[in-house]
Design a protein around this motif. Sequence first.
Motif, PDB file in Angstrom:
ATOM      1  N   PRO A 137      94.649   8.925  83.741  1.00  0.00           N
ATOM      2  CA  PRO A 137      94.482   9.614  85.020  1.00  0.00           C
ATOM      3  C   PRO A 137      95.652  10.558  85.246  1.00  0.00           C
ATOM      4  O   PRO A 137      96.781  10.293  84.819  1.00  0.00           O
ATOM      5  CB  PRO A 137      94.477   8.458  86.040  1.00  0.00           C
ATOM      6  CG  PRO A 137      94.110   7.239  85.252  1.00  0.00           C
ATOM      7  CD  PRO A 137      94.671   7.452  83.888  1.00  0.00           C
ATOM      8  N   LYS A 138      95.404  11.656  85.932  1.00  0.00           N
ATOM      9  CA  LYS A 138      96.460  12.646  86.140  1.00  0.00           C
ATOM     10  C   LYS A 138      97.672  12.040  86.832  1.00  0.00           C
ATOM     11  O   LYS A 138      98.816  12.386  86.515  1.00  0.00           O
ATOM     12  CB  LYS A 138      95.912  13.819  86.951  1.00  0.00           C
ATOM     13  CG  LYS A 138      94.919  14.687  86.182  1.00  0.00           C
ATOM     14  CD  LYS A 138      94.455  15.865  87.024  1.00  0.00           C
ATOM     15  CE  LYS A 138      93.479  16.745  86.247  1.00  0.00           C
ATOM     16  NZ  LYS A 138      92.996  17.894  87.060  1.00  0.00           N
ATOM     17  N   SER A 139      97.433  11.117  87.772  1.00  0.00           N
ATOM     18  CA  SER A 139      98.556  10.531  88.506  1.00  0.00           C
ATOM     19  C   SER A 139      99.431   9.673  87.592  1.00  0.00           C
ATOM     20  O   SER A 139     100.664   9.669  87.728  1.00  0.00           O
ATOM     21  CB  SER A 139      98.037   9.683  89.672  1.00  0.00           C
ATOM     22  OG  SER A 139      97.209   8.629  89.198  1.00  0.00           O
ATOM     23  N   VAL A 140      98.813   8.950  86.659  1.00  0.00           N
ATOM     24  CA  VAL A 140      99.570   8.113  85.731  1.00  0.00           C
ATOM     25  C   VAL A 140     100.342   8.983  84.742  1.00  0.00           C
ATOM     26  O   VAL A 140     101.525   8.753  84.481  1.00  0.00           O
ATOM     27  CB  VAL A 140      98.631   7.149  84.978  1.00  0.00           C
ATOM     28  CG1 VAL A 140      99.403   6.372  83.907  1.00  0.00           C
ATOM     29  CG2 VAL A 140      97.961   6.189  85.956  1.00  0.00           C
ATOM     30  N   GLU A 141      99.695  10.000  84.212  1.00  0.00           N
ATOM     31  CA  GLU A 141     100.367  10.883  83.268  1.00  0.00           C
ATOM     32  C   GLU A 141     101.551  11.592  83.934  1.00  0.00           C
ATOM     33  O   GLU A 141     102.647  11.673  83.358  1.00  0.00           O
ATOM     34  CB  GLU A 141      99.393  11.923  82.709  1.00  0.00           C
ATOM     35  CG  GLU A 141     100.052  12.854  81.707  1.00  0.00           C
ATOM     36  CD  GLU A 141      99.088  13.847  81.074  1.00  0.00           C
ATOM     37  OE1 GLU A 141      99.569  14.828  80.467  1.00  0.00           O
ATOM     38  OE2 GLU A 141      97.862  13.649  81.183  1.00  0.00           O
ATOM     39  N   ARG A 142     101.344  12.077  85.150  1.00  0.00           N
ATOM     40  CA  ARG A 142     102.430  12.770  85.856  1.00  0.00           C
ATOM     41  C   ARG A 142     103.609  11.820  86.083  1.00  0.00           C
ATOM     42  O   ARG A 142     104.777  12.194  85.890  1.00  0.00           O
ATOM     43  CB  ARG A 142     101.922  13.310  87.187  1.00  0.00           C
ATOM     44  CG  ARG A 142     102.991  14.068  87.988  1.00  0.00           C
ATOM     45  CD  ARG A 142     102.467  14.477  89.353  1.00  0.00           C
ATOM     46  NE  ARG A 142     102.042  13.332  90.135  1.00  0.00           N
ATOM     47  CZ  ARG A 142     102.879  12.515  90.779  1.00  0.00           C
ATOM     48  NH1 ARG A 142     104.195  12.742  90.724  1.00  0.00           N
ATOM     49  NH2 ARG A 142     102.426  11.497  91.460  1.00  0.00           N
ATOM     50  N   ALA A 143     103.309  10.585  86.478  1.00  0.00           N
ATOM     51  CA  ALA A 143     104.381   9.621  86.725  1.00  0.00           C
ATOM     52  C   ALA A 143     105.164   9.327  85.457  1.00  0.00           C
ATOM     53  O   ALA A 143     106.399   9.262  85.469  1.00  0.00           O
ATOM     54  CB  ALA A 143     103.783   8.323  87.289  1.00  0.00           C
ATOM     55  N   MET A 144     104.466   9.184  84.326  1.00  0.00           N
ATOM     56  CA  MET A 144     105.148   8.864  83.076  1.00  0.00           C
ATOM     57  C   MET A 144     105.976  10.041  82.575  1.00  0.00           C
ATOM     58  O   MET A 144     106.972   9.857  81.867  1.00  0.00           O
ATOM     59  CB  MET A 144     104.140   8.419  82.023  1.00  0.00           C
ATOM     60  CG  MET A 144     103.443   7.113  82.387  1.00  0.00           C
ATOM     61  SD  MET A 144     102.594   6.338  81.003  1.00  0.00           S
ATOM     62  CE  MET A 144     103.979   5.695  80.057  1.00  0.00           C
ATOM     63  N   ARG A 145     105.578  11.247  82.937  1.00  0.00           N
ATOM     64  CA  ARG A 145     106.380  12.423  82.562  1.00  0.00           C
ATOM     65  C   ARG A 145     107.561  12.616  83.511  1.00  0.00           C
ATOM     66  O   ARG A 145     108.496  13.358  83.202  1.00  0.00           O
ATOM     67  CB  ARG A 145     105.504  13.674  82.542  1.00  0.00           C
ATOM     68  CG  ARG A 145     104.443  13.672  81.442  1.00  0.00           C
ATOM     69  CD  ARG A 145     103.743  15.012  81.349  1.00  0.00           C
ATOM     70  NE  ARG A 145     102.622  14.976  80.417  1.00  0.00           N
ATOM     71  CZ  ARG A 145     102.721  15.092  79.091  1.00  0.00           C
ATOM     72  NH1 ARG A 145     103.921  15.244  78.541  1.00  0.00           N
ATOM     73  NH2 ARG A 145     101.637  15.046  78.316  1.00  0.00           N
ATOM     74  N   THR A 146     107.527  11.951  84.663  1.00  0.00           N
ATOM     75  CA  THR A 146     108.557  12.138  85.693  1.00  0.00           C
ATOM     76  C   THR A 146     109.654  11.090  85.623  1.00  0.00           C
ATOM     77  O   THR A 146     110.852  11.408  85.707  1.00  0.00           O
ATOM     78  CB  THR A 146     107.908  12.110  87.085  1.00  0.00           C
ATOM     79  OG1 THR A 146     106.923  13.148  87.180  1.00  0.00           O
ATOM     80  CG2 THR A 146     108.954  12.285  88.181  1.00  0.00           C
TER      81      THR A 146
END
Length: 397
Positions: free
Chosen positions: A25-34
């Motif tokens: 999910p976009k929210s999970v991917e964004r969090a892992m990149r952050t």
Amino acid sequence: MDDTLTLDERRNLLVDRITSGRALPKSVERAMRTVARHRHLPGLEPSKAYTDEAVSIKENPDGPLPLSLASVPSIVAMMLTQLDAQTGDFVLEVGAGTGYNAALLAEIVGQDGKVVTVDIEPNVALHARTALNSTGYTHVTVIERDGLKGAPEHAPFQRMIATVGLWDIPHAWWGQLDDGGQLVLPLRWRGQTRSVSLTRHGNRFVSTGMELCGFVPIIGQDGEKTSELADGIRVHYDQDQAVDPGQLTGVFSGPPAEVWSETRVGGQEPFDGVWLRATVSDDTVCRLEVTKEALDAGVRRPAIPVRSPALVVGGSIAYLILQREDADAERPWRMGAAGYGPDGAHLARDLVEHIDAWGADREAVPTMTIIPAGAVSDGLPAGHAITKTETAIVLTY
């Protein structure tokens, strides 16, 4: 890995590798990149924080497994995908670990959400609190507490996730999750561990997915038993199973009866689904652990020595084995079973039936329905029931 890469580049490369094998999910991917995982792992070479590996953060002086681990990042991503947390959700995490997962959750739920994480180990809770403070997640609540109690003072939650292995769902958790809420936990039954995603529907949980995983078990649950059958050979089984280790004394003294299936697997193809399939209909499924010393002494090698499914009845046992037959074939390994004891051949045939049932539909995943122990069972689906201490489980295809 290129030594010239920055830590941000290493983090993004790790996420790229994870997403190449699994859509996030976009929210999970964004969090892992952050979230900077290396800042939750002080003392570790920072670049090593961005390999897809677990990291021990608290060793166990009384056993082989550590008391706390920083989980494999791809498993973290998989479980967050199962959890499906949304902006504004209140989330309870059981097992604070390094605080990294709580930071990811905080990114996902945003400022309107709330993340509470609990851990029974004082040093682990302090580690998580310190790391979260230093990385800007001061709004995450960290509690030093037995995770089996949850955090009722912060309930209700829309999402709950455990990052430690559970043998049973504690009674205290039921009232802390909203109806319709999602619970994700590494659940153990019949010797295996699966990350099970469950939706609460009144007085029952119903699964929406299962994924193979491995986690340090939570402190305070002892429904799984371990017995040594011979030097370097152990069987792991649940308290409700009729396993009498005394009947298995000397079971490996004779040659095994080998029974072969028609099912084959490739060198990198997972076959853990055999284990899962067997537990949906068979109460004799356990986990066998065989050390190198036992193998050197002549015991037939299990498919995976440290954790292979086995069937145990009375003074007999059968377990999963492999045999390489055609090196050039797409699936060169034939699956079978080795049986020991008076009924070993019969148990081996039973295990081969489970193997072939899995081989006919390798992607099938059963549905798990869970109710509190003693609850009214009217309306439960027809299936195979497993009784635990605080719950009853029904598995069905």
